[in-house]
Motif scaffolding. Structure first.
Motif, PDB file in Angstrom:
ATOM      1  N   SER A 109      44.390  57.853  -5.816  1.00  0.00           N
ATOM      2  CA  SER A 109      43.233  57.873  -5.722  1.00  0.00           C
ATOM      3  C   SER A 109      42.868  58.869  -4.459  1.00  0.00           C
ATOM      4  O   SER A 109      43.750  59.280  -3.819  1.00  0.00           O
ATOM      5  N   GLU A 116      32.858  56.019  -2.602  1.00  0.00           N
ATOM      6  CA  GLU A 116      33.027  56.704  -4.102  1.00  0.00           C
ATOM      7  C   GLU A 116      34.700  57.214  -4.173  1.00  0.00           C
ATOM      8  O   GLU A 116      35.080  57.565  -3.106  1.00  0.00           O
ATOM      9  N   SER A 117      35.284  57.013  -5.112  1.00  0.00           N
ATOM     10  CA  SER A 117      36.540  57.443  -5.496  1.00  0.00           C
ATOM     11  C   SER A 117      37.003  57.826  -6.720  1.00  0.00           C
ATOM     12  O   SER A 117      36.125  57.556  -7.731  1.00  0.00           O
ATOM     13  N   LEU A 118      37.791  58.613  -7.035  1.00  0.00           N
ATOM     14  CA  LEU A 118      38.177  59.164  -8.293  1.00  0.00           C
ATOM     15  C   LEU A 118      39.872  59.003  -8.534  1.00  0.00           C
ATOM     16  O   LEU A 118      40.301  58.666  -7.373  1.00  0.00           O
ATOM     17  N   VAL A 274      41.662  66.002 -11.584  1.00  0.00           N
ATOM     18  CA  VAL A 274      41.144  65.099 -10.992  1.00  0.00           C
ATOM     19  C   VAL A 274      40.430  64.349 -12.181  1.00  0.00           C
ATOM     20  O   VAL A 274      39.482  65.198 -13.004  1.00  0.00           O
ATOM     21  N   GLN A 275      40.336  63.057 -12.566  1.00  0.00           N
ATOM     22  CA  GLN A 275      39.782  62.372 -13.738  1.00  0.00           C
ATOM     23  C   GLN A 275      38.291  62.246 -13.424  1.00  0.00           C
ATOM     24  O   GLN A 275      37.876  61.300 -12.485  1.00  0.00           O
ATOM     25  N   ILE A 276      37.346  62.946 -14.002  1.00  0.00           N
ATOM     26  CA  ILE A 276      35.946  62.832 -13.475  1.00  0.00           C
ATOM     27  C   ILE A 276      35.308  61.756 -14.471  1.00  0.00           C
ATOM     28  O   ILE A 276      34.183  61.499 -14.077  1.00  0.00           O
ATOM     29  N   LYS A 277      35.906  61.861 -15.526  1.00  0.00           N
ATOM     30  CA  LYS A 277      35.312  60.893 -16.627  1.00  0.00           C
ATOM     31  C   LYS A 277      36.555  60.605 -17.453  1.00  0.00           C
ATOM     32  O   LYS A 277      37.448  61.006 -17.463  1.00  0.00           O
ATOM     33  N   TYR A 281      39.008  65.720 -17.403  1.00  0.00           N
ATOM     34  CA  TYR A 281      40.040  66.097 -16.117  1.00  0.00           C
ATOM     35  C   TYR A 281      39.375  67.396 -15.628  1.00  0.00           C
ATOM     36  O   TYR A 281      38.912  68.518 -16.445  1.00  0.00           O
ATOM     37  N   LYS A 336      31.190  66.294  -7.693  1.00  0.00           N
ATOM     38  CA  LYS A 336      30.087  65.353  -7.957  1.00  0.00           C
ATOM     39  C   LYS A 336      29.229  66.433  -9.008  1.00  0.00           C
ATOM     40  O   LYS A 336      28.448  65.821  -9.922  1.00  0.00           O
ATOM     41  N   ILE A 339      30.251  65.927 -12.481  1.00  0.00           N
ATOM     42  CA  ILE A 339      29.839  64.543 -13.079  1.00  0.00           C
ATOM     43  C   ILE A 339      28.545  64.463 -13.417  1.00  0.00           C
ATOM     44  O   ILE A 339      28.160  63.995 -14.489  1.00  0.00           O
TER      45      ILE A 339
END
Length: 366
Positions: A109, A116-118, A274-277, A281, A336, A339
């Motif tokens: 994580s 908030e976290s990704l 990092v998985q943003i959706k 990535y 952000k 996203i």
């Protein structure tokens, strides 16, 4: 907590096709004895042999202060040197069913703040059979995955990682301080019987010996030998050579530390995502973890860093488990923004534009 070395050979079972370990790792115990003798020569010789000559014309109180300062710097340098050799860098444990499911799947994580976290994209190590946390690397020399690995140092025979990186940095800090202190005392060494500074005759000696940098260095050594004696001359030469070596190797390390950057992150792409959706990535840049200088130093030396500057060999505290790191404000803002852009424009990068991470079974050695 103290993390002393127990057994380097735990996971070092050779596999078919595995590259043999370098000779300097197989003979690291002998090299550690040799390098320890070399690096400790200057502080020992300077404090025990040359110091009485350097301060012989000082007052008794000044002689005491100079000796205590030299002894303290030497002890701080030597203790951190040996702690680098003795402290485990932070080896990642092999696959264990006792770990939580999310960690087993490599979904570490990333805390963005404000609740908030990704999730990081999984990074699997085929050699160790584990998912690597953020900033962890597999060291091909020790054949282990190391938490926040900086590099493998052949000179110390040790991998530099999360739990011994602070000792490594402090070793360089006190090496700089000690060598500069040594050279200053050598330059202020007792004068010759004519009561002139020893450097007044360097020009005459330079004309006699010959031109060039070598001639200048030899002229300085000869003049210092005549004025201050062999002890001071030997100490000055060794300190000057050591300062060049320490500056060459230590300056980059100190620069990386204040920027919260490891040597491997500087030399190679971080290869973290990092998985943003879902199935989308975003790559992590080399300055993703750069925060304030104070926070960066505390991240390397620990929360007890003031005590570590005065207590010899004190281990770091507050470094955490090495599986999560606070990103910079700029990094959080960039994620952000990605996203927001995807939410507003419906834009999803293609595999060519934003490569997806490797999955277990096809992962490559990092």
């Amino acid at each position: 907590p103290w993390r002393t070395k127990k057994d380097d050979s735990e996971p070092e079972v050779a596999k078919p096709g595995m590259v043999p370990q370098p000779w300097y790792f197989r003979r690291r115990r002998y090299l550690q004895v040799l390098t320890s003798s070399l690096v400790l020569f200057v502080p020992f010789f300077g404090t025990v042999v040359a110091m009485p000559v350097l301060v012989r014309e000082y007052s008794s109180s000044a002689r005491l202060y100079c000796f205590l300062l030299a002894a303290w710097i030497s002890v701080m340098f030597g203790s951190n040197w040996f702690m680098v050799l003795m402290t485990e860098p932070g080896y990642l444990a092999n696959y264990s069913g006792s770990e939580v499911d999310r960690t087993l799947q490599g979904e570490y994580s990333l805390d963005l703040g404000d609740g908030e976290s990704l999730l990081y994209a999984p990074r699997y190590c085929n050699h160790c059979g584990v998912f690597k946390p953020p900033r962890a690397r597999h060291c091909s020399t020790v054949r282990r995955c190391v938490l926040r690995m900086d590099h493998y140092c052949p000179f110390t025979g040790q991998c530099i990682g999360l739990y011994n990186h602070g000792h490594f940095i402090l070793m360089y800090v006190f090496a700089f301080v000690g060598l500069l202190y040594s050279l200053v005392l050598c330059c202020l060494a007792p004068r010759e019987p004519m009561n002139e500074p020893w450097w007044n005759g360097v020009g005459h000696s330079f004309n006699m010996i010959g031109p060039g940098f070598g001639g200048l260095a030899l002229s300085i050594a000869v003049r210092m030998m005549i004025a201050a004696g062999p002890e001071v001359t030997i100490l000055a030469i060794c300190s000057a050579v050591a300062l060049v070596a320490v500056s060459f190797c230590g300056c980059p390390q100190l620069w990386f530390a204040v920027r919260n950057l490891t040597t491997l992150e500087h030399m190679f792409s971080m290869q973290e995502y990092v998985q943003i959706k879902p199935k989308t990535y975003c790559p992590v840049g080399v300055q993703f973890y750069k925060r304030s200088v104070f926070d960066n130093i505390r991240g390397v030396l620990g929360t007890n860093w003031p005590l570590r500057l005065i207590v010899p060999g004190l281990p770091a505290s507050g470094l955490g488990d090495g599986k999560s790191y606070q990103p910079s404000a700029e990094g959080v803002h960039a994620l952000k923004e990605w996203i927001r852009k995807i939410d507003e424009d419906g834009y999803e990068p293609s595999q060519q534009q934003l490569p997806l991470p490797e999955v277990p079974g096809s992962a490559t050695h990092v």
